[in-house]
Design a protein around this motif. Structure first.
Motif, PDB file in Angstrom:
ATOM      1  N   ASP A 565       0.844  -1.189   0.000  1.00  0.00           N
ATOM      2  CA  ASP A 565       0.000   0.000   0.000  1.00  0.00           C
ATOM      3  C   ASP A 565       0.878   1.236   0.000  1.00  0.00           C
ATOM      4  O   ASP A 565       2.063   1.170  -0.348  1.00  0.00           O
ATOM      5  CB  ASP A 565      -0.947  -0.043   1.211  1.00  0.00           C
ATOM      6  CG  ASP A 565      -2.319   0.523   0.900  1.00  0.00           C
ATOM      7  OD1 ASP A 565      -2.379   1.684   0.444  1.00  0.00           O
ATOM      8  OD2 ASP A 565      -3.330  -0.167   1.115  1.00  0.00           O
ATOM      9  N   ASN A 570       3.236   1.180  -2.912  1.00  0.00           N
ATOM     10  CA  ASN A 570       2.375   0.274  -3.671  1.00  0.00           C
ATOM     11  C   ASN A 570       3.158  -0.631  -4.611  1.00  0.00           C
ATOM     12  O   ASN A 570       2.700  -0.953  -5.712  1.00  0.00           O
ATOM     13  CB  ASN A 570       1.340   1.062  -4.486  1.00  0.00           C
ATOM     14  CG  ASN A 570       0.426   1.892  -3.614  1.00  0.00           C
ATOM     15  OD1 ASN A 570      -0.489   1.379  -2.980  1.00  0.00           O
ATOM     16  ND2 ASN A 570       0.690   3.187  -3.548  1.00  0.00           N
ATOM     17  N   GLY A 585       0.434  -1.841  -6.597  1.00  0.00           N
ATOM     18  CA  GLY A 585      -0.921  -1.634  -6.105  1.00  0.00           C
ATOM     19  C   GLY A 585      -1.630  -2.933  -5.826  1.00  0.00           C
ATOM     20  O   GLY A 585      -1.067  -4.020  -5.912  1.00  0.00           O
TER      21      GLY A 585
END
Length: 767
Positions: A565, A570, A585
């Motif tokens: 995250d 990400n 992501g």
């Protein structure tokens, strides 16, 4: 402090100012105005309880901005006068909706006279001081009436209690602290109040029973005019300084305790008066433990986990705590903590793009509960406003400590390097922590989402997640399944620890009529050993069905959670035999990646090896954020606030049925901290690096692992109900030793080490 530049750059607190200026844009979205009372403004939902406290914390941020001479209206998008008028409206809403006021909260009731009433006021009082010259006589009169009203209620209607165990309802460390300092604050601000002396006396009694330990019962030290033992009611902290708040080892609330002490510490510093001696009881000892549970970048190493939204609330109130320890103890490590955490706040805020602190990863919470979302937003704003208020004082205190080589009431200077070997253990929680140069390793049984282990490089905060981490996962047919703790045992030793225990997989919310609301479906037996080589951890898992016909929806062996995250950009890279997976992501769809490999490495930082029970390691990607509020029937199936990949082996998602006693999961793993992809691959391909031994018994498991210290280790686990004997080929070695007590184990004439392993327990030997 040697070699550090203690000049003006250290006193630069502009980062706090700029972050709060950026927040004003997002905060405007949550302001509520009242046509019938144009003098009042509310941030958030305006309800009593947390709604009022949310408003009070937002007031702190607006007021500190309005009072700062460096405020930049262009950056903020509004003038200083607009910010000041909003701040005054927020304060007036808070005061007028109190029992002593003239208005009601949005739920149609006034607030006040509860165990938590004064918490929000404590978190805003530095801002009241900053805005004092702009308060009317009416404002000041109502503030006095509210504070005296709350203080009288605490004096007359709220008994002081304390206790070690959350289940008994008396574990009140943080509320005893904030109620105690509020009473002292009222007496300090209004010395002419009729009951000021009584406020001070009960305030000190609250404080003595804040960070309290069992030994305080016999402590004759004179504090604020009386022996500690005379005011002692009970212990809130174990002798180890573990805290069972909310029913688990709660590192976050250890921080909350120190943050509330910090608020009054700086109030007294700003006025040039002495704080009560009771305020500083055990601050130094608790701080030493919190430092062990802090990453170099300031994020908390919450070894006991968290039932709430990750990296909010308790994490935010590290700021006043750090500043107090800089001031009291000259602790320069806090500078690094502070710098790292502020960078993470900025990164998350920028990712959201709308001026709110948390909208990027807490968008689902923003939609589901504006009350909860604005509560968390205002916590961060309030904590940053405290940094704006107190950082310069903190740096001055740190400089003074460096120059005089002496300290204030908090005790000796503490400077614990993240690379220094550290061991901590609490028996009640079954909590073990060992930190060394290459590895941070922990296991906690009485944790938020039981149980949970952790292994990662000591500076890799972005790899940390605790939700049943390393404990395996078995899902029944209910809406959700969790583990309930049965038993645990173990011991720390020089360089590591060994622990074992059992849990029950309990599934909740079964669909069919006539079925129970919850049902135990399997017993999970777990063993974890952090080897004294400073690199490796061994985890053994065995879950067996309990019902004559036990239905299981999915099985995730190992269950290693890897956050993916905003805090790691990400971005994750997974290496395995024959390939590489690069993930950016969380994606929008559930995904399973089968590696076909029994080893895997994450970001050249953490290696994983399946020793037995798993033909391959898989990467499970849920496709949405699933880490956050603890799962309950209320929250099951909802999106949460952090995304994590799950490393599994085995991984099965087909509905299966097992007979009672049949193994659902039976696997063993070796994890290695600070290892590159090449090192992980080399270890996996080397003969004898890690292998399962033939024990000759269905309930006995043993793994031999070559240590990075040149020694051989065998972890033996007895998952049965009777004691067992394990015979281990000794090879060329004539003697082994028990890792816990150093007991010597001589090889027999047959060339074996003979090891007795008690039922339900484990042993670790080396040679």
């Amino acid at each position: 402090m040697e070699g550090m530049d203690l000049g003006m750059p250290l006193k630069d607190d502009s980062k706090y100012l700029i972050l709060l200026e950026k927040w004003l844009k997002g905060a405007e979205l949550h302001l509520l105005r009242f046509p019938e009372r144009p003098d009042l403004v509310c941030y958030g939902t305006g309800e009593g309880g947390w709604g009022v406290q949310t408003n009070q914390k937002a007031f702190a941020a607006y007021a500190m901005l309005a009072a700062d001479p460096r405020f930049d209206g262009k950056r903020a998008g509004m003038s200083r006068e607009q910010v000041r008028e909003t701040a005054l409206g927020l304060l007036r809403f808070s005061l007028h909706t109190h029992i002593e006021g003239t208005f009601l909260c949005s739920d149609g009731k006034p607030w006040g006279h509860t165990w938590i009433s004064v918490l929000g006021m404590e978190r805003m009082m530095h801002a009241v001081d900053a805005l004092e010259e702009h308060l009317t006589d009416e404002d000041k009169d109502l503030l006095r009436r509210v504070m005296i009203s709350e203080s009288d209620w605490l004096l007359d209607h709220y008994p002081i209690v304390a206790g070690l165990y959350n289940k008994d309802g008396n574990n009140k460390p943080e509320s005893n602290l904030w109620n105690g300092v509020f009473l002292h604050r009222t007496a300090m601000m209004y010395p002419d109040a009729e009951r000021a002396a009584d406020y001070r006396e009960k305030g000190s009694a609250f404080l003595v029973n804040g960070i309290s330990v069992p030994a305080d019962a016999e402590d004759g030290t004179i504090v604020d005019g009386k022996p500690v033992s005379e005011r002692y009611v009970g212990a809130n902290f174990f002798p180890s300084f573990a805290l069972n708040h909310h029913g688990y080892l709660n590192v976050g609330y250890m921080v909350i305790c120190l943050s509330n002490a910090a608020m009054y510490h700086f109030a007294c510093r700003a006025r040039g008066v002495s704080a009560p001696e009771a305020l500083y009881r055990h601050i130094g000892e608790l701080w030493e433990l919190i430092k062990k549970c802090t990453f170099p970048d300031g994020r908390l190493l919450r070894i006991g986990g968290d039932t709430r939204v990750r990296y909010t609330y308790c994490q935010d109130y590290v700021i006043p705590m750090w500043h107090m320890m800089m001031d009291l103890q000259g602790d320069t490590d806090c500078l690094q903590f502070e710098e790292g955490w502020l960078k993470q706040i900025e990164a998350e805020m920028d990712a959201g793009g709308n001026g709110e602190f948390l909208s990027y990863r807490c968008g689902s919470l923003r939609r589901a509960s504006p009350l909860y979302f604005t509560r968390l937003e205002s916590d961060r704003a309030a904590a940053l406003s405290m940094g704006l208020a107190w950082r310069k004082m903190a740096v001055e205190g740190m400089e003074a400590a460096a120059s005089s080589e002496s300290t204030a009431a908090g005790g000796a200077v503490v400077s614990v390097s993240a690379e220094a070997p550290e061991t901590w253990h609490d028996p009640y929680h079954g909590a073990y922590l060992h930190r060394s140069e290459r590895r941070a390793a922990s296991w906690v049984w009485e944790s938020a989402e039981k149980p949970q282990g952790l292994i990662l490089p000591p500076d890799a905060s972005d790899l940390a997640e605790w939700k049943e981490n390393l404990a395996g996962s078995v899902s029944g047919l209910g809406r959700f399944t969790e583990q309930r703790l049965e038993t645990h045992g173990g011991a720390p030793f020089a360089g590591g620890f060994i622990t074992w225990g059992s849990t029950l997989f309990r599934t909740h919310g079964l669909l069919a009529e006539g079925q129970p609301a919850e049902q135990d479906i399997a017993r999970n037996r777990l063993v974890c050993a952090a080897l004294p080589d400073g690199v490796q951890m061994i985890v053994l898992q065995r879950a067996a069905a309990l019902l004559p016909r036990t239905f299981v929806a999915d099985v995730k062996g190992l269950h290693l959670l890897i956050p993916n995250d905003v805090f790691n950009g990400n971005h994750r890279t997974y290496y395995y035999e024959g390939g590489t997976y690069l993930f950016h992501g969380h994606g929008s769809a559930e995904e399973r990646v089968s590696t076909g490999s029994r080893w895997l490495n994450i970001d050249n930082r953490l290696g994983v090896h399946a020793v037995y029970g798993a033909d391959e390691l898989s990467i499970y990607r849920p496709g949405r954020r699933e880490i956050g509020l603890k799962t309950s029937l209320k929250s099951a199936g909802t999106e949460r606030t952090m995304y994590a990949d799950v490393i599994c082996g085995p991984f099965q998602t087909e509905l299966q049925a097992f007979a009672a006693g049949e193994a659902i999961l039976d696997a063993g793993f070796v994890l290695q901290s600070g290892q590159s992809k090449e090192e992980t691959e080399r270890f996996a391909s080397s003969a004898g690096s890690a292998l399962a031994l033939d024990t000759g018994a269905s309930d006995l498991r043993a793994v031999l692992v070559r240590g990075f210290d040149g020694k051989q280790y065998v972890l033996a686990a007895n998952f049965g109900e009777a004691d067992a004997i394990l015979r281990i080929p000794s090879g060329d070695s004539s003697e082994a030793s028990d890792a816990v007590d150093g007991q010597r184990i001589a090889a027999t004439n047959a060339g074996e080490f003979v090891l007795s392993v008690p039922a339900g327990a484990a042993r670790l030997i080396r040679w």
